[in-house]
Motif scaffolding. Structure first.
Motif, PDB file in Angstrom:
ATOM      1  N   GLY A 107       0.825  -1.215   0.000  1.00  0.00           N
ATOM      2  CA  GLY A 107       0.000   0.000   0.000  1.00  0.00           C
ATOM      3  C   GLY A 107       0.855   1.260   0.000  1.00  0.00           C
ATOM      4  O   GLY A 107       0.600   2.207  -0.747  1.00  0.00           O
ATOM      5  N   ILE A 110       2.545   1.745  -3.389  1.00  0.00           N
ATOM      6  CA  ILE A 110       1.629   2.298  -4.401  1.00  0.00           C
ATOM      7  C   ILE A 110       1.501   3.812  -4.213  1.00  0.00           C
ATOM      8  O   ILE A 110       1.492   4.576  -5.175  1.00  0.00           O
ATOM      9  N   GLU A 111       1.431   4.229  -2.953  1.00  0.00           N
ATOM     10  CA  GLU A 111       1.367   5.680  -2.685  1.00  0.00           C
ATOM     11  C   GLU A 111       2.607   6.372  -3.229  1.00  0.00           C
ATOM     12  O   GLU A 111       2.534   7.484  -3.775  1.00  0.00           O
ATOM     13  N   ALA A 114       2.288   6.686  -6.997  1.00  0.00           N
ATOM     14  CA  ALA A 114       1.316   7.735  -7.339  1.00  0.00           C
ATOM     15  C   ALA A 114       1.933   9.122  -7.149  1.00  0.00           C
ATOM     16  O   ALA A 114       1.719  10.029  -7.967  1.00  0.00           O
ATOM     17  N   GLN A 120      -3.164   9.019 -10.327  1.00  0.00           N
ATOM     18  CA  GLN A 120      -4.090   8.322  -9.444  1.00  0.00           C
ATOM     19  C   GLN A 120      -4.886   7.296 -10.238  1.00  0.00           C
ATOM     20  O   GLN A 120      -4.813   7.273 -11.469  1.00  0.00           O
ATOM     21  N   VAL A 121      -5.621   6.462  -9.507  1.00  0.00           N
ATOM     22  CA  VAL A 121      -6.423   5.423 -10.148  1.00  0.00           C
ATOM     23  C   VAL A 121      -7.423   6.046 -11.119  1.00  0.00           C
ATOM     24  O   VAL A 121      -7.953   7.124 -10.858  1.00  0.00           O
ATOM     25  N   LEU A 127      -1.194   2.039 -12.121  1.00  0.00           N
ATOM     26  CA  LEU A 127      -1.922   2.164 -10.848  1.00  0.00           C
ATOM     27  C   LEU A 127      -3.283   1.489 -10.908  1.00  0.00           C
ATOM     28  O   LEU A 127      -3.807   1.050  -9.877  1.00  0.00           O
ATOM     29  N   ASP A 128      -3.837   1.391 -12.110  1.00  0.00           N
ATOM     30  CA  ASP A 128      -5.156   0.769 -12.252  1.00  0.00           C
ATOM     31  C   ASP A 128      -5.092  -0.744 -12.080  1.00  0.00           C
ATOM     32  O   ASP A 128      -6.138  -1.392 -11.981  1.00  0.00           O
ATOM     33  N   LEU A 130      -2.292  -1.934  -9.850  1.00  0.00           N
ATOM     34  CA  LEU A 130      -1.707  -1.996  -8.503  1.00  0.00           C
ATOM     35  C   LEU A 130      -2.775  -1.845  -7.410  1.00  0.00           C
ATOM     36  O   LEU A 130      -2.777  -2.590  -6.426  1.00  0.00           O
ATOM     37  N   GLN A 131      -3.677  -0.873  -7.604  1.00  0.00           N
ATOM     38  CA  GLN A 131      -4.661  -0.592  -6.551  1.00  0.00           C
ATOM     39  C   GLN A 131      -5.638  -1.754  -6.335  1.00  0.00           C
ATOM     40  O   GLN A 131      -5.852  -2.171  -5.180  1.00  0.00           O
ATOM     41  N   HIS A 134      -3.919  -4.424  -4.398  1.00  0.00           N
ATOM     42  CA  HIS A 134      -3.830  -4.086  -2.976  1.00  0.00           C
ATOM     43  C   HIS A 134      -5.174  -4.345  -2.275  1.00  0.00           C
ATOM     44  O   HIS A 134      -5.224  -4.925  -1.192  1.00  0.00           O
ATOM     45  N   ASP A 135      -6.252  -3.930  -2.927  1.00  0.00           N
ATOM     46  CA  ASP A 135      -7.589  -4.175  -2.361  1.00  0.00           C
ATOM     47  C   ASP A 135      -7.817  -5.672  -2.156  1.00  0.00           C
ATOM     48  O   ASP A 135      -8.365  -6.098  -1.136  1.00  0.00           O
TER      49      ASP A 135
END
Ligand code: ADP
Ligand code: MG
Length: 200
Positions: A107, A110-111, A114, A120-121, A127-128, A130-131, A134-135
């Motif tokens: 997490g 990823i920050e 970004a 951002q997502v 990032l689309d 990676l996020q 992470h979720d």
């Protein structure tokens, strides 16, 4: 989580990127400058060449060193971003991470990506993928499920309009193509999931 075999993981990642280099090139030819396949291949072959040295380090130090190597060798916009991902992971992760440690470090990494990409997502980038990964880690998904979530997330960049990187120059014409960095990220996630999943 069983002890991570870093040398095995590096070999698997370099093999995957090598096997998909032409596909990544084709994706980047559609909405970029066509260098993503070669960029990634150069980076991961450079990491493979030093695999023994990385594997001899602690996990945090190895990840930092891999990140530095990727920054120096991938090039393009994605080099500093993948490099940041690995360097930040190395900075945040513990020596023998459990799932919670890995999830928290991922997490933070990823920050860092970004922040580095000012992105951002939803902007059709790595990032689309990676996020959602992470979720999925947070939601307790299994390794095979996470690999599938990463693939689906890369597919989901197709209808997006690129708002960052070279593809953003195309505006609406970026719509209908998969983001190359999202695809390479999904390939790496599947490789890690399969390699860690095997030893977990
Ligand atoms: P370049 O665009 O310099 O040719 P690459 O082709 O190697 O570099 O990488 C392109 C990929 O990098 C894109 O598909 C996208 O996923 C990612 N990318 C580019 N800019 C950004 C950014 N600002 N934030 C996050 N990812 C980005
Ligand atoms: Mg490119």
């Amino acid at each position: 989580m069983a002890a991570l075999n870093l040398a095995e993981l590096i070999a698997a990642a370099a093999d995957t990127i090598g096997a998909h280099a032409e596909e990544l090139t084709a994706l980047d030819q559609a909405i970029g400058d066509g260098d993503h396949g070669l960029n990634m291949k150069r980076g991961f072959e450079a990491v493979r060449a030093d695999a023994e040295a990385f594997a001899a380090k602690s996990l945090p130090e190895a990840l930092k060193a891999i990140g530095t190597k990727l920054v120096m060798t991938i090039g393009g916009a994605s080099g500093p971003l993948f490099g940041t991902l690995f360097m930040a992971l190395g900075k945040e992760i513990s020596t023998e991470p459990d799932r919670a440690d890995l999830t928290a470090a991922f997490g933070k990494a990823i920050e860092a990506v970004a922040a580095r990409g000012k992105s951002q997502v939803g902007q059709k980038t790595m990032l689309d993928v990676l996020q959602p990964v992470h979720d999925a880690l947070l939601r307790g998904k299994t390794a095979p499920e996470i690999a599938n979530i990463a693939d689906a997330a890369a597919d989901a960049t197709m209808p997006m309009k690129a708002l960052r990187g070279r593809a953003s120059f195309l505006g609406d014409r970026s719509i209908g193509h998969m983001d190359p960095g999202a695809r390479s990220t999904a390939l790496l996630v599947r490789t890690v999931a399969q390699t860690i999943g095997k030893s977990a």
